[in-house]
Design an enzyme around this catalytic site. Structure first.
Site, PDB file in Angstrom:
ATOM      1  N   CYS A  38       0.824  -1.216   0.000  1.00 12.74           N
ATOM      2  CA  CYS A  38       0.000   0.000   0.000  1.00 12.74           C
ATOM      3  C   CYS A  38       0.856   1.263   0.000  1.00 12.74           C
ATOM      4  O   CYS A  38       0.404   2.327  -0.422  1.00 12.74           O
ATOM      5  CB  CYS A  38      -0.908   0.038   1.233  1.00 12.74           C
ATOM      6  SG  CYS A  38      -1.860  -1.461   1.533  1.00 12.74           S
ATOM      7  N   ASP A  96      -1.831  -3.361   7.879  1.00 15.55           N
ATOM      8  CA  ASP A  96      -2.880  -4.175   8.494  1.00 15.55           C
ATOM      9  C   ASP A  96      -2.811  -5.616   8.005  1.00 15.55           C
ATOM     10  O   ASP A  96      -2.997  -6.560   8.770  1.00 15.55           O
ATOM     11  CB  ASP A  96      -4.260  -3.589   8.179  1.00 15.55           C
ATOM     12  CG  ASP A  96      -4.531  -2.324   8.959  1.00 15.55           C
ATOM     13  OD1 ASP A  96      -3.585  -1.776   9.545  1.00 15.55           O
ATOM     14  OD2 ASP A  96      -5.684  -1.868   8.972  1.00 15.55           O
ATOM     15  N   CYS A 110      -2.077   3.252   3.138  1.00 16.32           N
ATOM     16  CA  CYS A 110      -2.819   2.226   3.873  1.00 16.32           C
ATOM     17  C   CYS A 110      -3.888   2.839   4.780  1.00 16.32           C
ATOM     18  O   CYS A 110      -3.994   4.055   4.925  1.00 16.32           O
ATOM     19  CB  CYS A 110      -1.835   1.373   4.665  1.00 16.32           C
ATOM     20  SG  CYS A 110      -2.480  -0.238   5.193  1.00 16.32           S
ATOM     21  N   CYS A 146      -5.327  -2.260  -0.679  1.00 14.65           N
ATOM     22  CA  CYS A 146      -6.175  -3.440  -0.899  1.00 14.65           C
ATOM     23  C   CYS A 146      -7.395  -3.073  -1.752  1.00 14.65           C
ATOM     24  O   CYS A 146      -8.065  -2.076  -1.508  1.00 14.65           O
ATOM     25  CB  CYS A 146      -6.600  -4.032   0.426  1.00 14.65           C
ATOM     26  SG  CYS A 146      -5.189  -4.590   1.420  1.00 14.65           S
ATOM     27  N   SER A 151     -11.833  -5.552   9.797  1.00 13.47           N
ATOM     28  CA  SER A 151     -11.228  -5.058   8.569  1.00 13.47           C
ATOM     29  C   SER A 151     -12.341  -4.691   7.595  1.00 13.47           C
ATOM     30  O   SER A 151     -13.447  -5.233   7.660  1.00 13.47           O
ATOM     31  CB  SER A 151     -10.341  -6.142   7.959  1.00 13.47           C
ATOM     32  OG  SER A 151     -10.093  -5.900   6.606  1.00 13.47           O
TER      33      SER A 151
END
Length: 562
Positions: A52, A84, A125, A197, A475
């Site tokens: 990220c 994470d 991130c 992500c 998450s």
């Protein structure tokens, strides 16, 4: 008359009583003519340990080059980040949410100490984004955010993959639905390169929310990390910051109750992460704006879920960019339909509607986003639950695919590790409510995310048969019948600390309730026997954090004077 735009830096560069400061500025390469220029702190969360963030230094250099070309002085700065994905399910995840505060504190410190006139922040991130936003509000000088951008999807056996694919693969392997070879290949192909992500997980959720709130240029949230559009944005941002300096447009003029609601509404419409609740509560508190859990429920009641995006849907952020033309197209649609406030000021110096009015109309045929007339769910997916387990509130992420009601018997764990082991040993029975406690803001400490257990449950095929509740958080990649942010948390004696194996728990996402079906006399008896557990963290940052952090219902902030 030429407008002064170096209002802060001139307190050093034009102060003849600071010869040592001037000597040091010459030492870093400044020329005498540079002492008349506005100084821009270009802050990135660059570090090499996370996809990220790994590319952010490249973007930062591109921004600096553009800033210099517009007769401004750009100074690159880096601050921390925590991955994470890498720390998930380990004790390192306890540092994830607390890193938000370090990021905000560090940016405030260096920008204020060195009298920089403006800030361009480049986060990647999850916690990077709210961390930089909180800092920009504290500093309140001309600022703009450039989001690092989303990752591209991975591929294996003709199937698209992302980070959650790798977590769910372990559950599938343990359920014997995939082989060891397939398992390893899924892991190897899930993350093909730089970028955050790829689904509507926390980083992308926060990015779209801040674009709708006016703190980024149009397209910033949906332009992929490796796209030509992202490089163009790095060039355009220099023009933007100069305009902000000239007009003295600061974050406090952009971030209002309405602009924050725009961010929340867009996130709700697209199925965003529950973490937006924690982060927007903290951002609002920093901006002295009255925002509470009740506002999230009100908004969720008002707006439908229309985004067919992972984790509950099938598409990724890259699809928003490639298939329908980016987030500005969606923002335009939602303004035209009366969902978003179009008159809010943005970093362009124009209103949100002026930013997007010339973009094409949305194409619903791609099935990435549905129309408001035919939504996936008529109300938002984030539900604020109350009841004897959560008198101060809890947050559920219910898209409707999991059902809206669950009643089952508790299986209690005092750590995530214990729960993960239980699930992976295939001991979980249908009708179970898994309870993971002592993982809240103080109890964790740090309120770690529970992506591993939720992914294992989904990978084991129990997504509709098992519920999970926790005083921790989830998450953006978590899905299933899950409830987090339970307040008050177990560590301070919340009712979740008193639940025993076999107790019946009832969760209703229509009436927005979560209750323990145990009589008051028994609850009082258990409460008298309960004692605060000894924390494993008696020194270091997490020890300090647990002493000052507020509850999840207040956004887990550390500078609350109330």
């Amino acid at each position: 008359m030429k407008k002064t735009i170096n209002n802060f830096s001139k307190k050093i560069t034009k102060n003849n009583d600071l010869p040592a400061a001037h000597a040091m500025l010459y030492a870093i390469g400044m020329k005498e003519s540079d002492f008349n220029k506005a100084q821009i702190g270009i802050v990135s969360n660059w570090y090499e340990g996370n996809p990220c963030n790994i590319h952010l230094n490249r973007l930062s250099k591109k921004v600096k080059s553009s800033v210099l070309n517009h007769n401004l002085l750009g100074i690159q700065i880096t601050t921390i980040g925590v991955s994470d994905g890498i720390t998930m399910g380990t004790s390192g995840m306890r540092y994830s949410l607390p890193s938000r505060e370090i990021i905000a504190d560090s940016i405030e410190t260096v920008i204020d100490a060195h009298y920089y006139d403006g800030v361009i922040a480049i986060p990647g991130c999850d916690k990077n984004i709210p961390g930089v936003m909180m800092a920009l509000l504290r500093l309140n000088r001309p600022s703009v955010i450039v989001y690092g951008g989303t990752i591209s999807p991975g591929y294996y056996n003709g199937k698209r993959l992302d980070i959650v694919s790798s977590f769910e693969a372990l559950g599938k392997k343990n359920a014997c639905s995939i082989s060891e070879k397939e398992y390893k290949n899924i892991i190897k192909h899930s993350c093909p390169g730089p970028g955050a992500c790829g689904g509507m997980y926390t980083a992308n959720t926060m990015a779209i929310a801040l674009e709708a709130s006016g703190m980024t240029l149009p397209h910033s949230s949906s332009a992929p990390s490796q796209s030509e559009e992202k490089l163009q944005e790095c060039n355009q941002v220099a023009i933007c910051i100069k305009n902000l300096l000239q007009k003295q447009i600061t974050p406090e003029k952009i971030i209002t109750k309405n602009s924050l609601e725009n961010g929340i509404k867009l996130s709700m419409c697209l199925g965003g992460s529950t973490n937006i609740v924690l982060h927007f509560l903290a951002i609002a508190k920093t901006a002295n704006i009255d925002l509470s859990l009740k506002d999230f429920q009100r908004i969720s009641d008002q707006v439908p879920l229309i985004g067919n995006l992972k984790p509950s849907g099938i598409f990724l952020m890259e699809d928003i960019h490639k298939k329908i033309g980016g987030i500005p197209v969606i923002i335009k649609y939602l303004i035209d339909q009366g969902i978003l406030y179009g008159d809010c000021l943005t970093v362009t110096g124009k209103s949100l509607y002026e930013n997007v009015k010339n973009f094409p109309d949305i194409n619903f045929n791609k099935k990435v986003v549905y129309s408001l007339d035919h939504p996936i769910k008529k109300q938002g997916h984030i539900r604020v639950l109350y009841g004897n387990i959560a008198p101060e509130g809890a947050i559920a992420k219910i898209t409707g695919k999991e059902g809206n009601f669950f009643m089952g018997k508790a299986q209690v764990f005092n750590s995530e590790k214990e729960a993960n082991q239980f699930i992976l040993e295939n001991k979980t029975k249908p009708g179970t409510v898994i309870v993971i406690r002592y993982v809240g803001p103080k109890g964790g400490p740090g309120m770690p995310e529970m992506l591993k257990p939720t992914s294992y449950i989904m990978g084991s095929g129990l997504g509709k048969k098992v519920a999970l509740i926790t005083d921790g958080r989830f998450s953006g990649g978590s899905h299933g019948f899950v409830v987090g942010h339970i307040s008050p948390e177990a560590y301070i004696g919340g009712l979740i600390a008193l639940i025993k194996n076999g107790d019946v728990i009832k969760i209703d996402a229509v009436s927005n309730t979560i209750d323990l079906e145990v009589n008051k006399n028994e609850i009082n008896r258990r409460k008298k026997l309960w004692k605060t557990p000894v924390s494993k963290f008696q020194k270091g940052y997490l020890n300090k954090y647990k002493k000052i952090v507020s509850s999840a219902s207040q956004g887990c902030i550390t500078d609350d004077e109330s």
